[in-house]
Design an enzyme around this catalytic site. Structure first.
Site, PDB file in Angstrom:
ATOM      1  N   GLY A  44     -64.523  81.938 123.427  1.00 58.01           N
ATOM      2  CA  GLY A  44     -64.727  83.356 123.203  1.00 58.01           C
ATOM      3  C   GLY A  44     -65.580  83.671 121.990  1.00 58.01           C
ATOM      4  N   THR A  45     -65.480  84.912 121.546  1.00 55.47           N
ATOM      5  CA  THR A  45     -66.251  85.363 120.383  1.00 55.47           C
ATOM      6  C   THR A  45     -65.958  84.510 119.160  1.00 55.47           C
ATOM      7  OG1 THR A  45     -66.388  87.656 121.141  1.00 55.47           O
ATOM      8  CG2 THR A  45     -66.555  87.294 118.771  1.00 55.47           C
ATOM      9  N   GLY A 119     -63.990  87.920 135.982  1.00 60.81           N
ATOM     10  CA  GLY A 119     -62.793  88.213 136.762  1.00 60.81           C
ATOM     11  C   GLY A 119     -62.519  89.705 136.844  1.00 60.81           C
ATOM     12  N   THR A 147     -59.323  89.499 127.325  1.00 65.06           N
ATOM     13  CA  THR A 147     -60.785  89.626 127.335  1.00 65.06           C
ATOM     14  C   THR A 147     -61.386  89.975 125.982  1.00 65.06           C
ATOM     15  OG1 THR A 147     -60.399  91.856 128.232  1.00 65.06           O
ATOM     16  CG2 THR A 147     -61.038  90.134 129.779  1.00 65.06           C
ATOM     17  N   ILE A 188     -65.999  91.830 108.319  1.00 67.40           N
ATOM     18  CA  ILE A 188     -67.249  91.404 108.938  1.00 67.40           C
ATOM     19  C   ILE A 188     -68.442  91.702 108.038  1.00 67.40           C
ATOM     20  CG2 ILE A 188     -68.829  91.816 110.874  1.00 67.40           C
ATOM     21  CD1 ILE A 188     -66.330  92.388 112.599  1.00 67.40           C
ATOM     22  N   GLY A 189     -68.511  92.935 107.543  1.00 69.01           N
ATOM     23  CA  GLY A 189     -69.638  93.324 106.712  1.00 69.01           C
ATOM     24  C   GLY A 189     -69.706  92.550 105.413  1.00 69.01           C
ATOM     25  N   GLY A 274     -66.376  97.631 112.831  1.00 68.17           N
ATOM     26  CA  GLY A 274     -65.198  97.308 113.622  1.00 68.17           C
ATOM     27  C   GLY A 274     -65.546  96.856 115.029  1.00 68.17           C
ATOM     28  N   MET A 321     -56.666  92.843 114.779  1.00 69.27           N
ATOM     29  CA  MET A 321     -57.587  92.163 115.691  1.00 69.27           C
ATOM     30  C   MET A 321     -58.092  90.872 115.050  1.00 69.27           C
ATOM     31  SD  MET A 321     -59.463  95.598 117.114  1.00 69.27           S
ATOM     32  CE  MET A 321     -60.444  94.852 118.412  1.00 69.27           C
ATOM     33  N   HIS A 446     -48.572  69.789  90.506  1.00 69.57           N
ATOM     34  CA  HIS A 446     -49.464  70.153  89.393  1.00 69.57           C
ATOM     35  C   HIS A 446     -50.564  69.095  89.263  1.00 69.57           C
ATOM     36  CE1 HIS A 446     -50.790  71.600  85.486  1.00 69.57           C
ATOM     37  NE2 HIS A 446     -50.744  70.336  85.056  1.00 69.57           N
TER      38      HIS A 446
END
Length: 467
Positions: A44-45, A119, A147, A188-189, A274, A321, A446
């Site tokens: 996917g993305t 689909g 999706t 994202i930005g 977004g 998301m 440590h």
């Protein structure tokens, strides 16, 4: 018209992003026969044009920046540092290819059938899969929609794929932009803006709200903004991007700051405001599946839609998301369908902005916690952490928020080095309903960065040692 070559499965998953492919694999592990329908690419993305390629570029750009700005402090002399952007992009693609091929290997290992194509729900447990001019029908007792989502496009500043771009385009520039405007100061930005800023681009960030990453803890976003400004990013807050006009090789963006308009010029504009649910041509309405006004699919507590036997998970149902949230929902629905107690604790989902320094959080921010009741807050700066000093990465701090009456951890927030890795301690603590004293009394190795978490927990009890 679909060909008469229907095949029945126990479960059909539509979408092979983090939610979909994880759901398919977990269901197969639980003994189901599973088909996963994906028209574009496995992963996917996230794997292909989102999380993974952007992190590959973030790491590469950080090394480039450090070579020019920080190596000398470590006694490393490198001379003139040059940028080979095609080589950087090639490495990014190799990272992506290896992971997407890995998903295909996992499908084979777990006997998940990959059905290539788009689909569309046809009712009564049927899915029509179209791949070019060919189509076939498959069916199952259960169907899971996974999706995902797509970048939001501003009506007045539409994408053209070259001058005005989405995040997908911004990870594949063929040349270094001289000037770039980023619309939206969310994850994202900021991530992609910081990539190109470190490589040498003059980056200006436009944000409508009064601070960056508006949903995060206010104190932490202030710290992050200061760190990014030191790296050269410029911020225009309480500013709306109204229109964009392409002129020659550049773009002129008209912005309004508290009613005062001005024009900012750049050769690239990244719109990162977004993402929206991807539900195109799924046949939702035809089988009675409802969506809210923003297009997110409506589900109950067990991810069931209004259509019998049809479920939905991940970005397409909204909420946070994030890939890891979708993965957990994928596991949960697979286990629920197998009769097991699948569940996602949404109060313990970590959130990360992969800039440098990173911003990571889990649970309530300080404003949310104080609105709920009396709290105690502990903080510890990385400037006082031995490992951070040794790394020359001392920007930021750890903040823990505890319920004043019960001492239960309500939230943890980190701006600093490797925050994305060490926030896991906070997520685990919240999952097990730990107290802040539990964290303070846990022995930390440590010298390590997570010692800052222990010290912040001790600071909530006014007993920090190193500040």
């Amino acid at each position: 018209m679909a060909e008469n070559n229907s095949k029945a499965f126990d479960l059909i998953v539509i979408g092979a992003g983090p939610g979909g492919y994880v759901c398919a694999i977990r269901a197969a592990q639980l003994g189901m026969s599973v088909a996963c329908v994906e028209r574009q690419y496995l992963g996917g993305t996230c794997l292909n044009v989102g999380c993974i390629p952007s992190k590959a570029l973030l790491d590469s750009s950080e090394l480039f920046y450090e070579a020019g700005h920080s190596f000398a402090k470590h006694g490393i002399t490198v001379g003139n540092v040059g940028l080979d952007l095609p080589a950087m992009m090639k490495r990014k693609s190799q990272v992506v290819d290896g992971l997407t091929q890995g998903v295909g290997g996992l499908f084979k290992k777990n006997k998940v059938t990959h059905v290539r194509g788009h689909g569309r729900l046809a009712g009564n447990g049927k899915v029509i899969v179209k791949d070019g001019n060919a189509s076939r029908e498959i069916s199952a007792k259960h169907i899971v929609i996974a999706t995902g989502s797509a970048p939001i496009q501003l009506p007045s500043i539409p994408f053209d794929g070259k001058h005005i771009v989405s995040s997908t385009d911004a990870i594949a520039f063929g040349e270094l932009p001289k000037k770039m405007i980023v619309i939206g100061a969310g994850a994202i930005g900021l991530e992609l803006g910081s990539v190109w800023a470190r490589l040498g681009t003059d980056v200006t960030v436009i944000e409508f709200m009064d601070r960056i990453v508006p949903q995060a803890d206010r104190e932490m976003t202030t710290l992050l903004q200061r760190a990014l400004e030191k790296q050269g990013l410029k911020f225009h807050l309480k500013t709306a991007a109204e229109t964009a006009k392409i002129e020659g090789a550049g773009v002129k963006v008209t912005v309004a700051t508290e009613g005062k308009k001005s024009v900012i010029e750049a050769d690239r504009v990244l719109v990162g405001v977004g993402r929206k649910p991807y539900t195109d041509d799924l046949g939702l309405k035809e089988i009675g599946i409802e969506s809210d006004k923003r297009g997110f699919i409506s589900v109950d507590a067990h991810y069931h839609t209004k259509a019998k036997g049809v479920y939905a998970i991940g970005d397409v149902i909204g909420g946070t998301m994030l890939a890891h949230k979708a993965e957990e929902e994928g596991v949960a629905i697979a286990e629920l369908l197998a009769g097991k107690p699948g569940h996602v604790n949404y109060k313990a989902v970590p959130n990360v902005v992969y800039t440098n320094p990173e911003l990571a959080s889990v649970g309530m921010n300080e404003d949310e916690a104080r609105a709920r009741g009396e709290v105690r807050v502990g903080k510890f700066p990385f400037l006082a952490n031995g490992r951070a000093r040794a790394m020359n990465s001392t920007d930021g701090l750890v903040k823990v928020i505890a319920d004043a009456a019960t001492d239960r951890l309500l939230g943890m927030h980190i701006v600093g080095p490797r925050a994305s890795d060490i926030i896991t301690e906070g997520a685990i603590a919240m999952e097990f309903a730990a107290s802040v004293e539990d964290i303070a009394r846990s022995i930390h190795a440590h010298p390590t960065l997570p010692e800052a978490i222990k010290e912040a927990a001790m600071a909530a009890e006014k007993r920090a040692i190193h500040i």
